[in-house]
Design an enzyme around this catalytic site. Structure first.
Site, PDB file in Angstrom:
ATOM      1  N   ARG A 113       0.984  -6.240  12.896  1.00  0.00           N
ATOM      2  CA  ARG A 113       0.358  -5.654  14.086  1.00  0.00           C
ATOM      3  C   ARG A 113       0.211  -6.690  15.207  1.00  0.00           C
ATOM      4  O   ARG A 113       0.259  -6.334  16.386  1.00  0.00           O
ATOM      5  CB  ARG A 113      -0.988  -5.032  13.713  1.00  0.00           C
ATOM      6  CG  ARG A 113      -0.817  -3.848  12.782  1.00  0.00           C
ATOM      7  CD  ARG A 113      -2.088  -3.038  12.601  1.00  0.00           C
ATOM      8  NE  ARG A 113      -1.848  -1.897  11.707  1.00  0.00           N
ATOM      9  CZ  ARG A 113      -2.659  -0.853  11.570  1.00  0.00           C
ATOM     10  NH1 ARG A 113      -3.780  -0.799  12.274  1.00  0.00           N
ATOM     11  NH2 ARG A 113      -2.349   0.139  10.755  1.00  0.00           N
ATOM     12  N   GLU A 157      -6.483  -0.786  15.480  1.00  0.00           N
ATOM     13  CA  GLU A 157      -7.094  -1.749  14.568  1.00  0.00           C
ATOM     14  C   GLU A 157      -6.115  -2.849  14.160  1.00  0.00           C
ATOM     15  O   GLU A 157      -4.981  -2.580  13.791  1.00  0.00           O
ATOM     16  CB  GLU A 157      -7.587  -1.036  13.308  1.00  0.00           C
ATOM     17  CG  GLU A 157      -8.240  -1.967  12.290  1.00  0.00           C
ATOM     18  CD  GLU A 157      -8.359  -1.359  10.916  1.00  0.00           C
ATOM     19  OE1 GLU A 157      -8.388  -2.131   9.941  1.00  0.00           O
ATOM     20  OE2 GLU A 157      -8.400  -0.114  10.800  1.00  0.00           O
ATOM     21  N   ARG A 196       2.136   1.145  10.300  1.00  0.00           N
ATOM     22  CA  ARG A 196       1.678   1.559   8.974  1.00  0.00           C
ATOM     23  C   ARG A 196       2.848   1.501   7.992  1.00  0.00           C
ATOM     24  O   ARG A 196       3.533   2.478   7.745  1.00  0.00           O
ATOM     25  CB  ARG A 196       1.090   2.982   9.035  1.00  0.00           C
ATOM     26  CG  ARG A 196       0.219   3.334   7.827  1.00  0.00           C
ATOM     27  CD  ARG A 196      -0.382   4.723   7.993  1.00  0.00           C
ATOM     28  NE  ARG A 196      -1.331   4.779   9.068  1.00  0.00           N
ATOM     29  CZ  ARG A 196      -2.639   4.504   8.935  1.00  0.00           C
ATOM     30  NH1 ARG A 196      -3.109   4.135   7.767  1.00  0.00           N
ATOM     31  NH2 ARG A 196      -3.454   4.606   9.961  1.00  0.00           N
ATOM     32  N   ARG A 209       0.839  -1.203   0.000  1.00  0.00           N
ATOM     33  CA  ARG A 209       0.000   0.000   0.000  1.00  0.00           C
ATOM     34  C   ARG A 209       0.872   1.250   0.000  1.00  0.00           C
ATOM     35  O   ARG A 209       1.800   1.363   0.796  1.00  0.00           O
ATOM     36  CB  ARG A 209      -0.940   0.020   1.210  1.00  0.00           C
ATOM     37  CG  ARG A 209      -1.896  -1.169   1.242  1.00  0.00           C
ATOM     38  CD  ARG A 209      -2.865  -1.097   2.394  1.00  0.00           C
ATOM     39  NE  ARG A 209      -3.664  -2.318   2.470  1.00  0.00           N
ATOM     40  CZ  ARG A 209      -4.590  -2.569   3.395  1.00  0.00           C
ATOM     41  NH1 ARG A 209      -4.826  -1.658   4.343  1.00  0.00           N
ATOM     42  NH2 ARG A 209      -5.269  -3.698   3.383  1.00  0.00           N
ATOM     43  N   SER A 230     -10.378  -5.765  10.150  1.00  0.00           N
ATOM     44  CA  SER A 230     -11.609  -5.107   9.733  1.00  0.00           C
ATOM     45  C   SER A 230     -12.446  -6.162   9.018  1.00  0.00           C
ATOM     46  O   SER A 230     -12.027  -6.695   7.990  1.00  0.00           O
ATOM     47  CB  SER A 230     -11.296  -3.934   8.796  1.00  0.00           C
ATOM     48  OG  SER A 230     -12.423  -3.123   8.605  1.00  0.00           O
TER      49      SER A 230
END
Length: 426
Positions: free
Chosen positions: A391, A350, A278, A263, A353
């Site tokens: 994470r 988070e 991130r 990403r 999701s």
């Protein structure tokens, strides 16, 4: 993709949906306008075809009566009508294509159970599991722990690839691999089929799952080949059955895959710039279901529970929240976020999701199923992280750290690691 037939019947449903999402309506206005124009051309074409059919009947009658000159005049008139019909049909197709193109920018309709809210501040907590650890020493963030262990190097990651990349060594690299294997093994035991999918996909594939055209700037692109690096294995898994018809008895289908994810993180400057939270490249175990409209929201609860189970087995505290309409993802009709406790943030972050995209992706990819009585319906697709590996690694490092800088290995990972502790090499 939204249902254009439903839009024609009930445009207010979609205007209300966009209002709940705090989304502009200009594109929807344009589609409604084009649809009126398209229907006008459809009526013109139908009337002209009816007229041509009537003329054709007269031709046969006149020829039977030997009136060939009159018949030839009607044939010439019928040909002119045919040319006129072709012109109107071309315009009809042009309008149809433009409506389809614009519809790719309209998000999914939120489910009625989704709380209405303007942004993430109005998300609703559903439940919590576990209690955050109370340390009897000052805990460190993973971006300090990793380098002090001699096993996590952000400087070398930046040297190799730029910001938001990292290099792992030794037991930390092994721990990340163990986490992935543990997750896959757990999900397979729960009925998921493991799939090894391509990491480069075609434009049609990534459009079908909703990343294009709206999120083009987030994607890494191989322009020469018009291929895209996947931002999540959802792209490959949720496109497995493009242009296929499944049987109702096959559903639900449950897939899992472990892949790197890529990403660009455009627009996220200043967010979580330190550490592994991130990154431009990270690993994830993904869960994707193919379901039916009758049971897909029930299946969303199960998919979310499957993702939660990983954190429970690892002994990591977390909470589940329902995203409000203003924070809902583009393709989702309903989403649960699972947030794990991170001492470095003194907050939940988070880690998964879990969404029901209803028939939104299926319409883009023409993915349908045949009911037991022979009817054809679009499948419902669901997806969720099961979980984000990086994470999860961060959560283990920070929640299982010891005063001497070592990290205790959660019990369920010890068979994979062949040790119960990671000690500093420095």
């Amino acid at each position: 993709m939204i249902d254009l037939k439903l839009l024609r019947k009930n445009p207010e449903l979609f205007y209300e949906a966009l209002k709940k999402r705090n989304h502009a309506t200009e594109t929807l206005d344009k589609i409604v306008e084009l649809d009126k124009e398209w229907r006008n051309y459809v009526n013109i074409v139908n009337n002209l075809k009816a007229k041509r059919n009537e003329l054709s009947k007269n031709v046969a009658k006149l020829k039977a009566e030997g009136k060939n000159d009159e018949a030839n005049e009607i044939i010439a008139e019928s040909k002119k009508l045919g040319d006129e019909i072709a012109q109107y049909e071309a315009k009809e197709k042009e309008l149809e294509d433009e409506m389809y193109r614009l519809a790719l920018y309209i998000p999914n309709v939120p489910h009625d159970s989704v709380p209405v809210g303007k942004d993430e501040t109005e998300n609703v907590e559903v439940r919590r599991w576990g209690e955050p650890r109370k340390f009897d020493f000052e805990p460190k963030a993973h971006w300090d722990l990793g380098p002090e262990l001699g096993m996590l190097d952000f400087d070398r990651g930046a040297k190799l690839s730029g910001s938001r990349f990292s290099v792992m060594f030794g037991e930390i690299a092994r721990l990340e691999r163990a986490i992935a294997q543990f997750m896959l093994d757990t999900h397979i035991q729960n009925g998921y089929i493991e799939v090894n999918v391509p990491h480069l996909v075609k434009r049609e594939t990534i459009t079908a799952t909703g990343q294009l055209p709206k999120f083009a700037e987030e994607l890494y692109t191989c322009e020469k080949d018009d291929l895209f690096l996947i931002p999540t294995a959802e792209v490959s898994l949720a496109a497995l059955h493009i242009d296929e018809v499944l049987e109702e008895g096959e559903l639900p289908k449950k897939y899992t895959a472990f892949t790197p994810c890529y990403r660009r993180e455009a627009g996220s400057y200043g967010k979580d710039v330190r550490g592994l939270i991130r990154q431009h490249q990270f690993e994830k175990v993904e869960l994707v279901w193919y379901s039916t409209p009758e049971r897909s929201f029930e299946d969303l609860e199960q998919l979310t529970n499957d993702a939660e189970k990983i954190l429970q087995l690892l002994g990591l505290p977390y909470r589940v929240i329902t995203l409000c309409t203003g924070d809902l993802g583009f393709a989702a009709a309903k989403t649960y976020d699972i947030e794990v406790w991170l001492p470095s943030y003194n907050a939940y972050k988070e880690i998964s999701s879990c969404s029901n995209d209803t028939d939104f992706q299926a319409r883009r990819g023409n993915m349908r199923y045949r009911t037991k009585d022979g009817k054809m319906n679009y499948v419902h697709t669901l997806n969720g992280s099961g979980l984000a590996i990086g994470r999860t690694l961060v959560a283990i490092m920070e929640n299982y750290q010891n005063p001497d800088g070592s990290i205790t290995i959660p019990e369920v990972l010890r068979p994979y690691m062949k040790t119960d502790i990671i000690k500093p090499t420095k």
